[in-house]
Design a protein around this motif. Structure first.
Motif, PDB file in Angstrom:
ATOM      1  N   TYR A  62       0.842  -1.184   0.000  1.00 15.98           N
ATOM      2  CA  TYR A  62       0.000   0.000   0.000  1.00 15.98           C
ATOM      3  C   TYR A  62       0.887   1.247   0.000  1.00 15.98           C
ATOM      4  N   THR A  90      -3.612   3.545   0.033  1.00 13.74           N
ATOM      5  CA  THR A  90      -4.210   3.077  -1.210  1.00 13.74           C
ATOM      6  C   THR A  90      -3.473   1.831  -1.686  1.00 13.74           C
ATOM      7  N   ASP A  99     -16.417   3.700  -7.366  1.00 12.62           N
ATOM      8  CA  ASP A  99     -15.280   3.584  -6.456  1.00 12.62           C
ATOM      9  C   ASP A  99     -15.759   3.293  -5.046  1.00 12.62           C
ATOM     10  N   VAL A 100     -14.986   2.461  -4.375  1.00 12.11           N
ATOM     11  CA  VAL A 100     -15.280   2.181  -2.971  1.00 12.11           C
ATOM     12  C   VAL A 100     -15.055   3.428  -2.151  1.00 12.11           C
ATOM     13  N   GLN A 160     -19.031   2.517   5.160  1.00 15.58           N
ATOM     14  CA  GLN A 160     -18.614   2.146   3.803  1.00 15.58           C
ATOM     15  C   GLN A 160     -19.860   1.957   2.944  1.00 15.58           C
ATOM     16  N   ALA A 179     -11.135   0.163   7.770  1.00 17.04           N
ATOM     17  CA  ALA A 179     -11.014  -0.442   6.439  1.00 17.04           C
ATOM     18  C   ALA A 179     -12.160  -1.419   6.225  1.00 17.04           C
ATOM     19  N   ARG A 218     -13.632  -4.728   3.295  1.00 18.79           N
ATOM     20  CA  ARG A 218     -13.383  -5.569   2.124  1.00 18.79           C
ATOM     21  C   ARG A 218     -14.535  -6.524   1.927  1.00 18.79           C
ATOM     22  N   GLU A 251      -7.771  -7.215  -1.006  1.00 22.76           N
ATOM     23  CA  GLU A 251      -7.297  -5.909  -0.553  1.00 22.76           C
ATOM     24  C   GLU A 251      -8.367  -5.249   0.285  1.00 22.76           C
ATOM     25  N   TYR A 270      -9.920  -1.639   1.753  1.00 21.78           N
ATOM     26  CA  TYR A 270     -10.068  -0.241   1.365  1.00 21.78           C
ATOM     27  C   TYR A 270     -10.156   0.593   2.637  1.00 21.78           C
TER      28      TYR A 270
END
Lengths: 112, 114
Positions: free
Chosen positions: A36, A44, B1-2, B25, B92, B94, B102, B104
């Motif tokens: 990241y 990101t 986009d997230v 989110q 975060a 996911r 990944e 976010y």
């Protein structure tokens, strides 16, 4: 105990230089390694590496994983001031939790 | 986009106060995570949630609790804030299972406890 270690912890270069950031790990149940980039905001996502020896590339950034020697590198060629950031490496376990274990991060400063 | 949003970018609280950090989110992700980030220590996982009303302790849960009453919202609670909880807090999310692995991240909340 699972561990992810990044080196160097900080780095100062000049624009145009090439840099290599290192991430080594000692983990059980390895599934993937993620990189990241974090500027002064949310990290990101850059790359996810699962297989050894296969380079992932995005513009001037590239990364590769060595599962035998348990490390990954992130290369940045022709650095720009916009590459200044903290670069985070994280390991993903093969359990299904999606939990990431992060290294300490490498702070990169690119001077004009 | 997230998009992952956090309720505050900066927060200053006094020792002993109860503190709520909110994370939302908008991508219908099942998994959500709370980390704290400190210089030289990287990101450390406090709590995570597989789905609504489910929670699991991370590596440093002491002094924190969480709440996930709705899928899109994951709250971190400091019952009685202490100065050693001064930190950057990152949320975060996911997809799981079968989605990309990944996570976010939200923009972070820098909490100062005085």
């Amino acid at each position: 105990e699972d561990k992810v270690v990044q080196s160097p912890l900080s780095l100062v270069v000049h624009e145009g230089d090439t840099v290599t950031l290192n991430c080594s790990y000692e983990v059980t149940n390895f599934r993937s390694l993620l990189w990241y980039k974090q500027e002064k905001k949310a990290p990101t996502f850059l790359f996810m590496l699962t297989s050894s020896g296969i380079e992932k590339k995005s513009g001037r950034l590239s990364s590769i994983l060595d599962k035998k020697e348990l490390f990954s590198i992130l290369n940045i060629t022709a650095t720009q001031t916009g590459d200044s950031a903290v670069y985070l490496c994280a390991f993903l376990s093969s359990s299904n939790t999606g939990k990431l274990i992060f290294g300490q991060g490498t702070t990169l400063q690119v001077k004009p | 986009d997230v998009k992952v949003t956090q309720s505050s970018r900066y927060l200053v609280k006094r020792t002993g106060e109860k503190v709520f950090l909110e994370c939302v989110q908008d991508m219908d992700h099942e998994n959500m995570f709370w980390y704290r980030q400190d210089p030289g220590l990287g990101l450390r996982l406090i709590y995570f949630s597989y789905d609504v009303k489910m929670k699991e302790k991370g590596d440093i849960p002491e002094g924190y609790s969480v709440s996930r009453e709705k899928k899109e919202r994951f709250s971190l609670i400091l019952e009685s804030a202490s100065t050693n909880q001064t930190s950057m807090y990152l949320c975060a999310s996911r997809h799981s299972p079968g989605g990309g692995y990944e996570q976010y991240f939200g923009p972070g909340t820098r909490l100062t406890v005085t």
